[in-house]
Write a protein that holds these residues in place. Structure first.
Motif, PDB file in Angstrom:
ATOM      1  N   LYS A 110      20.765 -15.397  -8.077  1.00 47.47           N
ATOM      2  CA  LYS A 110      20.119 -15.478  -6.763  1.00 47.47           C
ATOM      3  C   LYS A 110      18.794 -16.224  -6.854  1.00 47.47           C
ATOM      4  O   LYS A 110      18.467 -17.073  -6.003  1.00 47.47           O
ATOM      5  N   ARG A 111      18.027 -15.928  -7.887  1.00 45.77           N
ATOM      6  CA  ARG A 111      16.714 -16.557  -8.061  1.00 45.77           C
ATOM      7  C   ARG A 111      16.869 -18.059  -8.338  1.00 45.77           C
ATOM      8  O   ARG A 111      16.061 -18.861  -7.845  1.00 45.77           O
ATOM      9  N   ILE A 112      17.884 -18.441  -9.103  1.00 46.23           N
ATOM     10  CA  ILE A 112      18.129 -19.861  -9.380  1.00 46.23           C
ATOM     11  C   ILE A 112      18.361 -20.618  -8.065  1.00 46.23           C
ATOM     12  O   ILE A 112      17.793 -21.689  -7.829  1.00 46.23           O
ATOM     13  N   LYS A 113      19.190 -20.048  -7.190  1.00 49.08           N
ATOM     14  CA  LYS A 113      19.484 -20.698  -5.905  1.00 49.08           C
ATOM     15  C   LYS A 113      18.237 -20.794  -5.035  1.00 49.08           C
ATOM     16  O   LYS A 113      17.986 -21.813  -4.376  1.00 49.08           O
ATOM     17  N   GLU A 114      17.426 -19.736  -5.026  1.00 48.70           N
ATOM     18  CA  GLU A 114      16.182 -19.742  -4.239  1.00 48.70           C
ATOM     19  C   GLU A 114      15.247 -20.854  -4.716  1.00 48.70           C
ATOM     20  O   GLU A 114      14.699 -21.615  -3.913  1.00 48.70           O
ATOM     21  N   LEU A 115      15.059 -20.911  -6.030  1.00 49.29           N
ATOM     22  CA  LEU A 115      14.140 -21.898  -6.598  1.00 49.29           C
ATOM     23  C   LEU A 115      14.652 -23.321  -6.398  1.00 49.29           C
ATOM     24  O   LEU A 115      13.880 -24.235  -6.098  1.00 49.29           O
ATOM     25  N   ARG A 167       4.885 -28.187  -2.666  1.00 52.59           N
ATOM     26  CA  ARG A 167       5.843 -27.069  -2.716  1.00 52.59           C
ATOM     27  C   ARG A 167       5.681 -26.276  -4.003  1.00 52.59           C
ATOM     28  O   ARG A 167       5.769 -25.047  -4.006  1.00 52.59           O
ATOM     29  N   PHE A 168       5.474 -26.999  -5.088  1.00 50.00           N
ATOM     30  CA  PHE A 168       5.298 -26.358  -6.381  1.00 50.00           C
ATOM     31  C   PHE A 168       4.037 -25.492  -6.404  1.00 50.00           C
ATOM     32  O   PHE A 168       4.047 -24.353  -6.864  1.00 50.00           O
ATOM     33  N   PHE A 169       2.933 -26.020  -5.861  1.00 50.07           N
ATOM     34  CA  PHE A 169       1.686 -25.239  -5.800  1.00 50.07           C
ATOM     35  C   PHE A 169       1.874 -23.981  -4.945  1.00 50.07           C
ATOM     36  O   PHE A 169       1.405 -22.903  -5.305  1.00 50.07           O
ATOM     37  N   ASP A 170       2.565 -24.145  -3.814  1.00 48.21           N
ATOM     38  CA  ASP A 170       2.840 -22.991  -2.941  1.00 48.21           C
ATOM     39  C   ASP A 170       3.667 -21.945  -3.683  1.00 48.21           C
ATOM     40  O   ASP A 170       3.431 -20.736  -3.560  1.00 48.21           O
ATOM     41  N   LEU A 171       4.637 -22.423  -4.465  1.00 48.74           N
ATOM     42  CA  LEU A 171       5.488 -21.530  -5.251  1.00 48.74           C
ATOM     43  C   LEU A 171       4.666 -20.773  -6.299  1.00 48.74           C
ATOM     44  O   LEU A 171       4.820 -19.552  -6.472  1.00 48.74           O
ATOM     45  N   LEU A 172       3.767 -21.474  -6.964  1.00 49.13           N
ATOM     46  CA  LEU A 172       2.910 -20.828  -7.970  1.00 49.13           C
ATOM     47  C   LEU A 172       2.020 -19.764  -7.335  1.00 49.13           C
ATOM     48  O   LEU A 172       1.855 -18.668  -7.888  1.00 49.13           O
ATOM     49  N   LEU A 173       1.443 -20.091  -6.187  1.00 50.55           N
ATOM     50  CA  LEU A 173       0.585 -19.120  -5.496  1.00 50.55           C
ATOM     51  C   LEU A 173       1.376 -17.891  -5.085  1.00 50.55           C
ATOM     52  O   LEU A 173       0.875 -16.760  -5.140  1.00 50.55           O
ATOM     53  N   ARG A 194      -8.082 -26.811  -7.165  1.00 54.21           N
ATOM     54  CA  ARG A 194      -7.381 -26.236  -6.018  1.00 54.21           C
ATOM     55  C   ARG A 194      -6.780 -24.874  -6.318  1.00 54.21           C
ATOM     56  O   ARG A 194      -6.735 -23.999  -5.459  1.00 54.21           O
ATOM     57  N   LEU A 195      -6.303 -24.693  -7.558  1.00 47.90           N
ATOM     58  CA  LEU A 195      -5.501 -23.512  -7.873  1.00 47.90           C
ATOM     59  C   LEU A 195      -6.226 -22.432  -8.667  1.00 47.90           C
ATOM     60  O   LEU A 195      -5.921 -21.250  -8.524  1.00 47.90           O
ATOM     61  N   CYS A 196      -7.169 -22.835  -9.522  1.00 43.08           N
ATOM     62  CA  CYS A 196      -7.602 -21.931 -10.591  1.00 43.08           C
ATOM     63  C   CYS A 196      -8.871 -21.148 -10.263  1.00 43.08           C
ATOM     64  O   CYS A 196      -9.723 -21.584  -9.501  1.00 43.08           O
ATOM     65  N   ASP A 197      -8.952 -19.958 -10.859  1.00 42.50           N
ATOM     66  CA  ASP A 197     -10.129 -19.098 -10.741  1.00 42.50           C
ATOM     67  C   ASP A 197     -11.190 -19.499 -11.767  1.00 42.50           C
ATOM     68  O   ASP A 197     -12.357 -19.656 -11.446  1.00 42.50           O
TER      69      ASP A 197
END
Length: 294
Positions: A110-115, A167-173, A194-197
């Motif tokens: 299921k996760r493979i299809k989602e990704l 999309r990748f950044f959104d996925l990581l967040l 943009r992404l890191c603390d």
């Protein structure tokens, strides 16, 4: 809790540069940036951390466990995307991902299809028929399909177009919101900003600094740009705390760290037409660290 803890990690390659006494830690739930140009030692650090190569000296732990002694156990909870991905060309994407999932002894279908849907990846294609960008998408899905607690990414966006990067950044967040800790290695500073603390800057195999992004940007530096009514003198702003000084005709720009009253008094001595004071972007700060001798 420290998900990653690296202490004085050294990897020597004889005369070739490796890494020397690298130390930093990554807290649980953090998105941690690891930046430096190509050849600075980012990939060597990551491969040593993952026990793909062994250190000359020093120690690294993931989830409080020694990276060498507990490598197989740690690997079950880690998703890794290397800077370059290589696959069996004749396999279909779905077969490769199912094969990868089999190592984790859990149903990842299921996760493979989602990704694959998020990353717009055709699961029926053969690896050999994929572009560089689509091969990178396979690597992203492969690294995330088992829902790891720790995600380690080495130059992850190379080959991805701007839409896929977003999309990748959104996925990581989203993964981070669900509790995943992320180590994000890159030479593209806007991504890290943009992404890191927090961020570790590496130069020639050695850590230059480990700081919060907010501290790097706000507390340490201000970016000045001044338009003068008369021709600016080259050495006028050559004072303590000024870096990256550029003087051209009626324009002066520089980074400043220190007591801002000092530089404001200096500005008051000049007939100015305009003045801008901004937070510098990470790239300007980064270049400052690279111009300094460590």
């Amino acid at each position: 809790m420290k998900v990653i803890n690296i202490n004085n990690l050294t990897k020597s390659y004889g005369n070739a540069r490796g890494i020397t006494n690298v130390s930093f830690h990554v807290e649980e739930g953090e998105i941690f940036g690891f930046i430096g140009p190509n050849g600075a030692g980012k990939s060597t650090t990551i491969r040593t951390l993952l026990s793909l190569i062994y250190p000359t000296s020093g120690k690294a732990e993931i989830f409080g466990k020694d990276c060498i002694e507990f490598a197989p156990e740690i690997a079950k909870q880690v998703g890794y995307l290397p800077s370059e991905v290589f696959y069996y060309d004749n396999m279909k994407v779905i077969d490769l991902l199912k094969y990868s999932a089999s190592f984790y002894k859990k149903d990842c279908g299921k996760r493979i299809k989602e990704l694959a849907e998020i990353m717009d990846l055709d699961l029926k294609k053969k690896i050999d028929d994929l572009s560089l960008g689509n091969k990178k998408k396979v690597g992203i899905v492969q690294g995330l399909l088992h829902e790891p607690k720790l995600i380690i990414l080495d130059e992850p966006t190379s080959g991805l177009d701007p839409l896929m990067q977003q999309r990748f950044f959104d996925l990581l967040l989203e993964e981070n919101k669900k509790g995943a800790t992320i180590l994000f290695s890159s030479h593209i500073l806007s991504e890290v900003q943009r992404l890191c603390d927090r961020v570790a800057i590496i130069k020639e195999g050695k850590i230059v600094t480990v700081e919060k992004i907010s501290t790097l940007k706000e507390n340490n530096y201000k970016k000045f740009k001044i338009e003068t009514k008369e021709t600016a003198e080259q050495d006028f702003f050559n004072i303590a705390g000024v870096d990256n000084l550029n003087v051209a005709d009626h324009s002066v720009s520089f980074l400043f760290r220190g007591d801002i009253n000092i530089v404001m008094k200096k500005i008051a001595e000049v007939e100015i037409a305009n003045l801008w004071i901004e937070e510098p972007d990470l790239e300007e700060i980064f270049m400052h660290y690279y111009e300094k001798e460590v």
